[in-house]
Write a protein that holds these residues in place. Structure first.
Motif, PDB file in Angstrom:
ATOM      1  N   ALA A   1      -5.983   1.274  -6.971  1.00  0.00           N
ATOM      2  CA  ALA A   1      -6.045   3.175  -6.484  1.00  0.00           C
ATOM      3  C   ALA A   1      -7.513   3.624  -6.381  1.00  0.00           C
ATOM      4  CB  ALA A   1      -5.587   3.734  -7.680  1.00  0.00           C
ATOM      5  N   ALA A   2      -6.549   4.208  -4.540  1.00  0.00           N
ATOM      6  CA  ALA A   2      -8.187   4.715  -4.213  1.00  0.00           C
ATOM      7  C   ALA A   2      -7.948   5.921  -3.105  1.00  0.00           C
ATOM      8  CB  ALA A   2      -8.035   4.321  -3.333  1.00  0.00           C
ATOM      9  N   GLY A   3      -8.826   7.090  -3.029  1.00  0.00           N
ATOM     10  CA  GLY A   3      -9.062   7.712  -2.320  1.00  0.00           C
ATOM     11  C   GLY A   3      -8.850   9.762  -3.663  1.00  0.00           C
TER      12      GLY A   3
ATOM     13  N   ALA B   1      -2.331   4.525  -3.027  1.00  0.00           N
ATOM     14  CA  ALA B   1      -3.090   5.701  -2.009  1.00  0.00           C
ATOM     15  C   ALA B   1      -1.866   7.028  -2.086  1.00  0.00           C
ATOM     16  CB  ALA B   1      -3.172   5.861  -0.801  1.00  0.00           C
TER      17      ALA B   1
ATOM     18  N   GLY C   1      -3.101  10.348  -2.523  1.00  0.00           N
ATOM     19  CA  GLY C   1      -3.985  11.262  -2.518  1.00  0.00           C
ATOM     20  C   GLY C   1      -3.275  12.768  -3.486  1.00  0.00           C
TER      21      GLY C   1
ATOM     22  N   VAL D   1       0.643  -1.429   0.001  1.00  0.00           N
ATOM     23  CA  VAL D   1      -0.232  -0.126   0.172  1.00  0.00           C
ATOM     24  C   VAL D   1       0.749   1.634   0.287  1.00  0.00           C
ATOM     25  CG1 VAL D   1      -1.711   1.070   1.079  1.00  0.00           C
ATOM     26  CG2 VAL D   1      -2.234  -1.003   1.186  1.00  0.00           C
TER      27      VAL D   1
ATOM     28  N   ALA E   1      -7.384   6.858   2.417  1.00  0.00           N
ATOM     29  CA  ALA E   1      -7.569   6.260   1.217  1.00  0.00           C
ATOM     30  C   ALA E   1      -6.846   4.110   2.096  1.00  0.00           C
ATOM     31  CB  ALA E   1      -7.540   6.232   0.032  1.00  0.00           C
ATOM     32  N   GLY E   2      -5.549   4.564   2.242  1.00  0.00           N
ATOM     33  CA  GLY E   2      -4.487   4.138   2.509  1.00  0.00           C
ATOM     34  C   GLY E   2      -4.819   2.750   3.507  1.00  0.00           C
TER      35      GLY E   2
ATOM     36  N   ALA F   1      -7.734   0.801   2.949  1.00  0.00           N
ATOM     37  CA  ALA F   1      -7.587  -0.229   2.489  1.00  0.00           C
ATOM     38  C   ALA F   1      -6.531  -1.237   3.134  1.00  0.00           C
ATOM     39  CB  ALA F   1      -6.793   0.198   1.060  1.00  0.00           C
TER      40      ALA F   1
ATOM     41  N   GLN G   1     -13.094   4.411  -0.722  1.00  0.00           N
ATOM     42  CA  GLN G   1     -12.998   3.585  -1.921  1.00  0.00           C
ATOM     43  C   GLN G   1     -11.737   2.790  -1.563  1.00  0.00           C
ATOM     44  OE1 GLN G   1     -11.182   7.051  -4.194  1.00  0.00           O
ATOM     45  NE2 GLN G   1     -13.762   8.245  -4.195  1.00  0.00           N
ATOM     46  N   GLY G   2     -10.672   2.861   0.220  1.00  0.00           N
ATOM     47  CA  GLY G   2      -9.657   2.745   0.142  1.00  0.00           C
ATOM     48  C   GLY G   2      -9.843   0.935   0.422  1.00  0.00           C
TER      49      GLY G   2
ATOM     50  N   ALA H   1     -13.109   8.700   0.225  1.00  0.00           N
ATOM     51  CA  ALA H   1     -11.521   8.269  -0.007  1.00  0.00           C
ATOM     52  C   ALA H   1     -11.589   7.063   0.583  1.00  0.00           C
ATOM     53  CB  ALA H   1     -10.549   8.941   0.480  1.00  0.00           C
TER      54      ALA H   1
END
Length: 559
Positions: free
Chosen positions: A285-287, A115, A117, A9, A15-16, A19, A312-313, A309
């Motif tokens: 990918a997320a956030g 993640a 940002g 990660v 998000a991170g 996740a 999504q994480g 975010a």
């Protein structure tokens, strides 16, 4: 036995961290490595302004998790001050630099979750790197700002940017006794909102003795050595201060993604599907760095907010370890407070509807947060936007005090459920005098809009009334009580209090286009029903009443 996966990660915070935690909850055996470039892996960045203003007293309250707590609770291996320099998709490797030791190493992975940002917009102008020109993005930023204030070194501050962080910073600097100037390049604060819906926020800033400068940007900082003494604006104005805080905005941080060959979307954020998968296999990918599906417009959007975010994480973490989850999109539900004024938004604004070419209708409603007879009722203006042909709710904005948060969440839920204005009429909401009204403001907003949708009446917005007044001679009728006229009337209005309307119909011309209004719209609706059944065919009710008209007029003067 199933092979053990390695999940890398990149980035922590919302998000991170979400996740990584979700991946662990779904797979106890996986090796999960979190690399965070900063000193803190999980902190409440939305709480930073409130720490500066002493609403949050302790720095440790901002730290949601540490590497040790994440190891203890989730068995995550977290490395702060470790920057991922490169992703090598073909080799399934990342290149990582230990920023403390200065050493670089390679780590293999089965799946990666990006993640990264956002990165702040920092214009390349003279003096911007002076030591008293600050961002407010991390815990060290907030600690440094607060220490300088509490040391008595800051009497005057300039905040550049009137968005969420900018307004929250202004309010909390004011709480600390600092004199503040707010500079915003646009013609309003909180640009996602429609112009008339931020008038009360701007009025509150004035009441707090905050100097608000709109339609003006910054060109340079006037520095002496490593310290800025003033900022110069586009019109040549020079403003002196002890501290300067930049809140101009952010962009998605896609440097690492681009270097790896990951596709970006139309918004220049990372393109992902509902599973948060990027264009490269095994990379999620997320956030705030990703582009998502807007559930109202149906188009791609970039919405850098903590709520989406986190969700999504969670989805990325689950899918990275082989589960199946989908992020269904967002629509920007948000809220901000300045003094005792609260403004909230969900879905599309009117200007966004215009930009998207949508066929929409607007209504304004003004009601108290609870029963008027119960002490302490606070009013709120609700701007509701719905699709013209179907009545589907497209968006809403609310400005007021207590209870705004509750109502915007109801409307956000209604949007998610694809509800119509007629559905709002039939909501079953909690009622007791301290908490609401038998006809909650949301229900009243639904009734008003549904009446128009079913063609049970007709209405004008304040802007439409002003437009018609310029074009032709229209008949405007003020049905408030006589004592209310002292606060002001629409120019040229005929004053006939509602209780006297039936007896004084002969004073009005039923052939003329007629607009009726009261304080907020309810009495004028009753008046319009009387007039309609007495031969007035070309009849409109002014939505939001005189309160809405006042907001509209102020928005014209201040823009």
């Amino acid at each position: 036995m199933e092979n053990k996966q390695t999940i890398v990660v990149i980035g922590g915070v919302a998000a991170g961290a979400s996740a990584a935690a979700k991946a662990r909850r779904e797979d106890e055996r996986a090796t999960i490595l979190v690399y965070e470039k900063g000193k803190y892996v999980s902190f409440a960045n939305c709480g930073l302004p409130y720490y500066v203003g002493n609403e949050i007293m302790q720095e440790r309250a901002l730290l949601l998790h540490t590497p040790d707590s994440l190891k203890t609770r989730f068995n995550l291996d977290v490395f702060v001050e470790h920057e991922v320099l490169e992703i090598k998709p073909e080799e399934h490797q990342v290149v990582v630099k230990n920023l403390q030791a200065g050493e670089t190493f390679t780590q293999s992975y089965d799946k990666v979750i990006l993640a990264t940002g956002t990165k702040p917009i920092v214009p390349n102008i003279d003096g911007i790197h002076s030591r008293n020109v600050h961002l407010l993005r991390t815990v060290p930023d907030a600690v440094q700002i607060k220490q300088q204030i509490e040391a008595g070194n800051v009497k005057k501050a300039v905040v550049v940017g009137g968005g969420f962080i900018g307004l929250e910073a202004v309010e909390n600097l004011h709480r600390q006794g600092v004199s503040v100037t707010l500079i915003e390049k646009a013609d309003q604060v909180m640009t996602p909102f429609d112009r008339e819906m931020v008038v009360d926020l701007e009025d509150m800033l004035q009441k707090l003795r905050v100097e608000v400068i709109l339609n003006n940007g910054i060109t340079k900082f006037v520095a002496q050595g490593d310290r800025a003494e003033a900022v110069q604006l586009e019109d040549g104005t020079v403003i002196h201060a002890d501290m300067f805080l930049l809140s101009i905005g952010v962009r998605p941080d896609v440097t690492l993604a681009e270097k790896a060959g990951i596709e970006l979307g139309a918004t220049r954020a990372i393109a992902v599907n509902g599973r948060m998968e990027t264009s490269i296999p095994d990379i999620y990918a997320a956030g705030d760095a990703v582009e998502i599906h807007h559930r109202v417009s149906g188009k791609s959007a970039w919405i850098p907010l903590a709520g989406p975010a986190n969700k999504q994480g969670r989805v990325a973490g689950a899918n990275a370890v082989g589960r199946s989850m989908e992020f269904k999109g967002a629509y920007g539900t948000s809220i901000v407070r300045v003094g005792n004024v609260v403004a909230a938004k969900t879905g599309l604004s009117e200007k966004e509807c215009i930009r998207e070419g949508m066929d929409y209708r607007v209504t304004y409603n003004y009601h108290g947060n609870h029963a008027a007879y119960y002490p302490g009722s606070e009013g709120m203006m609700i701007k509701l936007i719905a699709e013209q042909q179907t009545g589907r709710i497209l968006g809403a904005q609310i400005v007021g005090g207590a209870g705004v948060d509750k109502r915007i969440d109801v409307l956000a839920t209604a949007i998610y459920g694809h509800m119509t204005v007629e559905d709002l009429e039939h909501l079953d909401l909690a009622y007791a005098p301290p908490f609401g009204a038998a006809k909650d403001p949301i229900i009243m907003a639904g009734m008003t809009h549904a009446n128009l949708y079913r063609a049970e009446g007709n209405a004008y917005t304040p802007a439409q009334v002003a437009e018609q007044m310029e074009k032709k001679d229209i008949q405007i009728v003020d049905v408030r009580n006589e004592d209310e006229w002292a606060v002001g009337m629409i120019p040229g209005a005929i004053g006939i209090p509602l209780p006297m309307l039936r007896a004084r119909l002969n004073e009005l011309d039923p052939a003329k286009e007629t607009v009726v209004y009261c304080r907020s719209g309810q009495r004028s609706y009753f008046a319009s029903r009387i007039l309609m059944q007495n031969g007035f065919q070309n009849l409109k009710n002014l939505m939001g009443g005189y309160l809405g008209w006042t907001l509209f007029q102020k928005s014209l003067k201040e823009s």
